[in-house]
Scaffold this active site. Structure first.
Site, PDB file in Angstrom:
ATOM      1  N   LYS A  48       0.849  -1.200   0.000  1.00  0.00           N
ATOM      2  CA  LYS A  48       0.000   0.000   0.000  1.00  0.00           C
ATOM      3  C   LYS A  48       0.882   1.246   0.000  1.00  0.00           C
ATOM      4  CE  LYS A  48      -3.937  -1.766   2.696  1.00  0.00           C
ATOM      5  NZ  LYS A  48      -4.981  -1.654   1.659  1.00  0.00           N
ATOM      6  N   ARG A  97     -10.130 -11.515   1.714  1.00  0.00           N
ATOM      7  CA  ARG A  97     -10.995 -12.530   1.106  1.00  0.00           C
ATOM      8  C   ARG A  97     -10.338 -13.910   1.139  1.00  0.00           C
ATOM      9  NH1 ARG A  97     -11.249  -9.310  -4.480  1.00  0.00           N
ATOM     10  NH2 ARG A  97     -11.084  -7.619  -2.948  1.00  0.00           N
ATOM     11  N   ASP A 114      -7.793  -3.064  10.421  1.00  0.00           N
ATOM     12  CA  ASP A 114      -8.244  -4.119   9.506  1.00  0.00           C
ATOM     13  C   ASP A 114      -8.653  -5.375  10.288  1.00  0.00           C
ATOM     14  OD1 ASP A 114      -8.880  -4.548   6.872  1.00  0.00           O
ATOM     15  OD2 ASP A 114      -6.951  -5.452   6.346  1.00  0.00           O
ATOM     16  N   GLU A 128      -6.186  -9.538   0.490  1.00  0.00           N
ATOM     17  CA  GLU A 128      -5.850 -10.653   1.362  1.00  0.00           C
ATOM     18  C   GLU A 128      -7.006 -11.086   2.263  1.00  0.00           C
ATOM     19  OE1 GLU A 128      -5.461  -7.581   2.200  1.00  0.00           O
ATOM     20  OE2 GLU A 128      -6.287  -7.672   4.214  1.00  0.00           O
TER      21      GLU A 128
HETATM   22  N1  BES Z   1      -8.143  -3.778   4.213  1.00  0.00           N
HETATM   23  C1  BES Z   1      -8.324  -3.365   2.880  1.00  0.00           C
HETATM   24  C2  BES Z   1      -9.651  -2.644   2.639  1.00  0.00           C
HETATM   25  C3  BES Z   1      -9.857  -1.324   3.340  1.00  0.00           C
HETATM   26  C4  BES Z   1      -9.623  -0.139   2.663  1.00  0.00           C
HETATM   27  C5  BES Z   1     -10.348  -1.272   4.611  1.00  0.00           C
HETATM   28  C6  BES Z   1      -9.860   1.063   3.295  1.00  0.00           C
HETATM   29  C7  BES Z   1     -10.571  -0.057   5.249  1.00  0.00           C
HETATM   30  C8  BES Z   1     -10.335   1.106   4.580  1.00  0.00           C
HETATM   31  C9  BES Z   1      -8.277  -4.564   1.935  1.00  0.00           C
HETATM   32  O1  BES Z   1      -7.502  -5.626   2.340  1.00  0.00           O
HETATM   33  C10 BES Z   1      -7.732  -4.088   0.638  1.00  0.00           C
HETATM   34  O2  BES Z   1      -6.625  -3.634   0.627  1.00  0.00           O
HETATM   35  N2  BES Z   1      -8.521  -4.180  -0.418  1.00  0.00           N
HETATM   36  C11 BES Z   1      -8.124  -3.726  -1.697  1.00  0.00           C
HETATM   37  C12 BES Z   1      -8.626  -4.703  -2.711  1.00  0.00           C
HETATM   38  C13 BES Z   1      -8.043  -4.512  -4.089  1.00  0.00           C
HETATM   39  C14 BES Z   1      -6.577  -4.850  -4.098  1.00  0.00           C
HETATM   40  C15 BES Z   1      -8.809  -5.380  -5.051  1.00  0.00           C
HETATM   41  C16 BES Z   1      -8.726  -2.356  -1.923  1.00  0.00           C
HETATM   42  O3  BES Z   1      -9.848  -2.103  -1.462  1.00  0.00           O
HETATM   43  O4  BES Z   1      -8.066  -1.516  -2.532  1.00  0.00           O
HETATM   44 ZN    ZN Z   2      -7.230  -5.829   4.431  1.00  0.00          ZN
HETATM   45 ZN    ZN Z   3      -5.432  -5.457   1.790  1.00  0.00          ZN
END
Ligand code: BES
Ligand code: ZN
Ligand code: ZN
Length: 493
Positions: free
Chosen positions: A262, A336, A273, A334
Site C-alpha cells: 500500500k 478474502r 483491519d 488478502e
Molecule cells: N483492508 C483493505 C480494505 C480497506 C480499505 C479497509 C480502506 C478499510 C479502509 C483490503 O484488504 C484491501 O486492501 N482491499 C483492496 C482490494 C483490491 C486490491 C482489489 C482495496 O480495497 O483496494
Molecule cells: Zn485488508
Molecule cells: Zn489489503
C-alpha cells in the site's frame, strides 16, 4: 458510568446537573425552564446547540426530533459537553414518542458510547466526571405514561448496558496498536473473555492451518513475524438452541498490502483491519449475559499481511480448504483469502459435528471500494438471500447503524475468472470492487449454505478519523449493535 431508571418526576430526583433536550426549537415546552435566559445566550434550540447554565446546573441541548438516532446523538453530545464540569451525577427526562423501549436504548447507548474515549496511549487521560445518570420516566410527551412499563424498561436498560459494553470492548480491541494486538495476543484476549463469559474456545496455529489445508489463510500470514491464529469461540445456551449461527470476522492485525504494498498514506489506519474480528469478540462477549437461546460460533482469522523473502506473491496459486485453486494477482486483496478458508472451516466443522447452520454472517473491512460507494458511515450488505438481507437491514435500523445493500449480478461474477486457476483473487475490472470481493467469498460457501450467508463490508464505518454521532475518533464498534439486535430477533422468530 451507572445508569438508572426512576419513576419519580424529574423535580424530585436529586442530581448535580439536569439535562434538557430542546426538541425542534420548542422553547416553551414544560421541560424548558430558562427560556428567556437561554434566548439571552443566543440559544434557540437548533440541532447540535448546547448551553450550560452553571448557576442553575442545567444543560440544554438542541435536537431536531425525538427519533432514536437524534436522541442517541443528543445524549452523546451532552455527555461530551460535560467532560470538564465539577459534578458527578446527571438527571434527564424520558423522550418517548410512543410506548416502546427503543428510545431508552438510544439514550443509554448515547451516554455510554458517547462517553467513550481511547486514551490508553496518552499520558494525560480524558475526564469522565459523570458517574451516575438517572433517567426519569416523566416523559417529554405528558400524554404517554411510561411508569406502568417500568419493568420492561428496566429489562431493556439491562440489555442496552450489555450491548454498550460490547461495543466499547470492540472499540478497544480495534483501536489497539498493531504490536499490542498481534494474532496470538488476540487469541489470549479471546481466551480470557471466553473464561469470563463461560464460552468454549479453540485456537489453531500455523501448523494446524497447514495440516488442515487452509492454504489461502496460511499464504497471507507467511511473511509476518507474528504467527497466525484461527480462533473459534462457541456460545451454547442453557436451554435447547432455537437456531445455530456462525459469525466470521476478518482479523488482519495489520494490512501493509503485502508485496502489492500500500502507498504510505493508505497504510495508516490498517491496524483497524481487524475490526471484523473485534466485532466478533464484542458480540460473543454479550451473548451469555443476554441469555440468548441461540448457539453462536464466532470464528476469527487473525494474521498480519506483511512483506519479506517468504511473502506470498502475485502469480502464486493457492489451494483453499475446499480444494479450489486461487490465482493471486494482488496481495492486498488478502482479507478474502483469509475469510475464504475461515468460511470453509466453519461449514466443515458443522458438517463434521452433524449440525446445520441457520445463518452464516461475515464481518470484514474488506474493500476500499465499499467506502467509495457508500461513504464512510455505511456498512455494505451483500448476499444471495433477500429475506435474510432484509432482516439484517431491519435490525440495523433498530440498532441505529447505517447499512445499504450492494446487489449481485451474473456479469460481475465473470470478472473473477482466471486463465490458470479456478478463480482469481481480484476482479479484472476496476469497478464494483465491493461486490466482486463478496462474489469471491460466495465461491467458498457450499451450495446448501448459499441462502444462509450474508457478507457485511464494514470498511467504511469501522474506523473513522473524526467524531460522528455517538462514535468517537477511531474505532466505532460497527456491526456489534446490529448483530446483537438481529440475534435477538432471530430468537423470537
Ligand atoms: N483492508 C483493505 C480494505 C480497506 C480499505 C479497509 C480502506 C478499510 C479502509 C483490503 O484488504 C484491501 O486492501 N482491499 C483492496 C482490494 C483490491 C486490491 C482489489 C482495496 O480495497 O483496494
Ligand atoms: Zn485488508
Ligand atoms: Zn489489503
Amino acid at each position: 458510568m451507572d445508569i438508572d431508571l426512576s419513576s419519580m418526576p424529574l423535580a424530585q430526583i436529586s442530581a448535580d446537573i439536569e439535562l434538557i433536550f430542546v426538541v425542534s426549537g420548542e422553547m416553551n415546552h414544560r421541560f424548558v425552564r430558562d427560556a428567556s435566559l437561554l434566548e439571552e445566550c443566543g440559544f434557540t434550540g437548533k440541532e447540535g446547540q448546547k448551553c450550560y447554565l452553571a448557576h442553575v446546573k442545567r444543560l440544554y441541548v438542541g435536537i431536531a426530533s425525538i427519533e432514536w438516532d437524534e436522541l442517541r446523538t443528543g445524549c452523546a453530545q451532552a455527555i461530551r459537553a460535560l467532560r470538564n464540569v465539577k459534578a458527578s451525577s446527571l438527571k434527564v427526562g424520558a423522550y418517548a414518542a410512543k410506548r416502546e423501549t427503543n428510545w431508552l436504548a438510544a439514550m443509554v447507548e448515547g451516554f455510554l458510547l458517547g462517553d467513550y474515549s481511547f486514551d490508553r496511549y496518552k499520558s494525560t487521560k480524558e475526564n469522565h466526571p459523570i458517574e451516575n445518570v438517572t433517567i426519569s420516566l416523566e416523559n417529554f410527551d405528558a400524554s404517554i405514561n411510561l411508569v406502568d412499563d417500568i419493568q420492561i424498561l428496566n429489562e431493556r436498560l439491562k440489555r442496552s448496558l450489555i450491548v454498550s459494553d460490547a461495543v466499547n470492548f470492540t472499540r478497544d480491541v480495534a483501536n489497539s496498536a498493531p504490536d499490542d494486538m498481534t494474532p496470538s495476543m488476540m487469541a489470549s484476549l479471546a481466551a480470557e473473555m471466553a473464561r469470563e463469559e463461560g464460552l468454549e474456545i479453540s485456537v489453531y496455529d500455523e501448523n494446524w492451518l497447514e495440516e488442515n489445508g487452509l492454504g489461502a489463510f496460511l499464504a497471507v500470514s507467511r511473511a509476518s513475524a507474528h504467527a497466525p491464529r484461527l480462533i473459534h469461540l462457541t456460545y451454547t445456551p442453557q436451554e435447547r438452541p432455537v437456531a445455530r449461527v456462525a459469525l466470521v470476522g476478518k482479523g488482519l492485525t495489520y494490512d501493509s498490502g503485502g508485496l502489492s504494498l500500500k502507498p504510505s498514506e493508505h497504510m495508516i489506519t490498517m491496524k483497524a483491519d481487524k475490526s471484523g474480528a473485534s466485532a466478533i469478540l464484542g458480540i460473543m462477549s454479550a451473548l451469555a449475559k443476554m441469555e440468548l437461546p441461540i448457539e453462536v460460533h464466532g470464528v476469527i482469522g487473525a494474521t498480519e499481511n506483511m512483506i519479506g523473502g517468504n511473502a506470498y506473491k502475485p502469480d502464486d496459486i493457492l489451494v483453499a480448504k475446499n480444494g479450489k485453486t486461487i490465482e493471486v494477482r494482488n496481495t492486498d486483496a488478502e482479507g478474502r483469502l483469509v475469510l475464504a478458508d475461515c468460511l470453509c472451516y466453519i461449514q466443515d466443522y458443522a458438517k463434521e459435528n452433524e449440525f446445520e447452520l441457520d445463518a452464516i454472517l461475515d464481518f470484514a473491512t474488506l474493500t476500499g471500494a465499499c467506502v467509495v460507494g457508500l461513504g464512510e458511515y455505511t456498512i455494505g450488505l451483500m448476499g444471495h438471500n433477500k429475506k435474510l438481507k432484509e432482516s439484517i437491514e431491519e435490525a440495523a435500523f433498530k440498532a441505529g447503524e447505517l447499512i445499504a445493500e450492494l446487489p449481485f449480478n451474473p456479469y460481475l461474477k465473470e470478472l473473477l475468472k482466471s486463465q490458470v486457476a479456478d478463480i482469481c483473487n481480484i476482479s479484472s475490472s476496476r469497478y464494483g470492487g465491493a461486490i466482486t470481493a463478496a462474489l469471491f467469498l460466495s465461491e467458498f460457501i457450499s451450495e446448501e449454505n448459499r441462502q444462509k450467508w450474508a457478507h457485511l463490508d464494514i470498511a467504511g464505518p469501522a474506523f473513522v478519523e473524526k467524531e460522528w454521532g455517538c462514535n468517537p475518533h477511531g474505532a466505532s464498534g460497527a456491526g456489534v449493535r446490529l448483530a446483537l439486535q438481529w440475534l435477538e430477533e432471530l430468537a423470537t422468530r
